[in-house]
Enzyme design. Structure first.
Site, PDB file in Angstrom:
ATOM      1  N   GLN A 119       0.846  -1.196  -0.092  1.00  0.00           N
ATOM      2  CA  GLN A 119       0.303  -0.007   0.236  1.00  0.00           C
ATOM      3  C   GLN A 119       0.925   1.212   0.019  1.00  0.00           C
ATOM      4  OE1 GLN A 119      -0.703  -1.402   4.862  1.00  0.00           O
ATOM      5  NE2 GLN A 119      -2.327   0.042   3.620  1.00  0.00           N
ATOM      6  N   GLU A 203      -8.157   5.365   6.371  1.00  0.00           N
ATOM      7  CA  GLU A 203      -7.773   4.427   7.678  1.00  0.00           C
ATOM      8  C   GLU A 203      -7.616   5.290   9.056  1.00  0.00           C
ATOM      9  OE1 GLU A 203      -5.026   0.758   9.015  1.00  0.00           O
ATOM     10  OE2 GLU A 203      -4.549   1.653   7.375  1.00  0.00           O
TER      11      GLU A 203
END
Length: 269
Positions: A119, A203
């Site tokens: 990521q 997130e």
């Protein structure tokens, strides 16, 4: 949950990459490469649907992720090999003293396949009223590391790309289209990707062994949201599973909409 460093990150010839480094001191504690206090993502931490929420289809609830996830590849022979998304850096607003933060990123795996995640993305942090931004890359379960030479400000247009060369090697790339600066980091890990999930996420990330205080990030819209699969097939977000964050008070604090096959919006509420 505490992490053990496992990543062997290698800068290869011709790749414009930065060694792990510190961002602004005003942010949440800088990512650490050699201690258990490092900053990092976690796989999706599922929670039960809040009792106040009406029945919804294709929606999951989590303590740390919000966004869109393709939970299955096009076929067993066509696992995900690349994910792309573009977003405008928001102007986060914090309340009170201390630090609050969130992170927007694209990635491969981490939902139904949690052994590894490739990521890259951008943190937004407000510390005592001061906003700061940091670009980073990560191959979970190792820590995240900063791109120390990429300046980012609210309003900048950011292109994020991850691509796997194999299940244990790949590259993370971030381009700041507003400044014309682009950085990449080639990575390898003993923790293999499954290529099962593709995601576009905001997130509430982890630092040390707990989640940071989630900042009011306003709105993040990923455009150009495309996942590529082995064999060259491209897949958009139409039909993706929506993930919403639920806080400790059992309240849903994000609102996700899939705007089109290549666009998803995550809003703090």
């Amino acid at each position: 949950m505490k992490f053990t460093p496992v990543l062997a990150a290698t800068i290869l010839a011709g790749v414009a990459a930065a060694a792990p480094g510190r961002g602004l001191e005003a942010r949440v504690k800088a990512r650490a490469s050699n201690t258990n206090n490092g900053k990092g993502s976690r796989p999706l931490q599922a929670v039960d649907k809040p009792s106040t929420v009406k029945n919804q289809t294709n929606v999951e609830y989590s303590s740390n992720w919000s966004g869109a996830v393709l939970v299955n590849p096009p076929s067993a022979a066509a696992t995900y090999t690349a994910v792309t998304g573009t977003f405008t850096v928001p102007e986060p607003t914090g309340s009170g003293s201390g630090s609050q933060a969130a992170s927007a990123w694209v990635g491969i795996d981490g939902d139904t396949y949690s052994n590894a995640i490739l990521q890259t993305g951008v943190d937004f942090t407000v510390t005592d009223g001061q906003a700061s931004f940091d670009a980073w890359y990560e191959w979970y379960p190792d820590y995240a590391y900063d791109f120390s030479d990429l300046e980012i400000s609210a309003g900048d247009v950011i292109v994020t790309v991850v691509e796997s060369y194999s299940s244990t090697s790949g590259i993370a790339t971030i381009e700041n289209q507003s400044t014309g600066k682009k950085v990449s980091q080639e990575l390898s890990s003993s923790y293999a990707l499954g290529g099962i999930n593709a995601e576009w996420i905001v997130e509430d990330f982890e630092e040390g062994d707990s989640l940071v205080n989630l900042v009011d990030f306003g709105t993040v819209t990923f455009t150009g949201a495309v996942a590529e699969a082995a064999g060259g097939e491209s897949v958009g977000v139409d039909g993706a599973t929506i993930i919403e964050i639920v806080n400790d008070d059992d309240q849903v604090v994000t609102d996700v909409t899939i705007d089109s096959d290549s666009s998803v919006t995550i809003q703090y509420v």
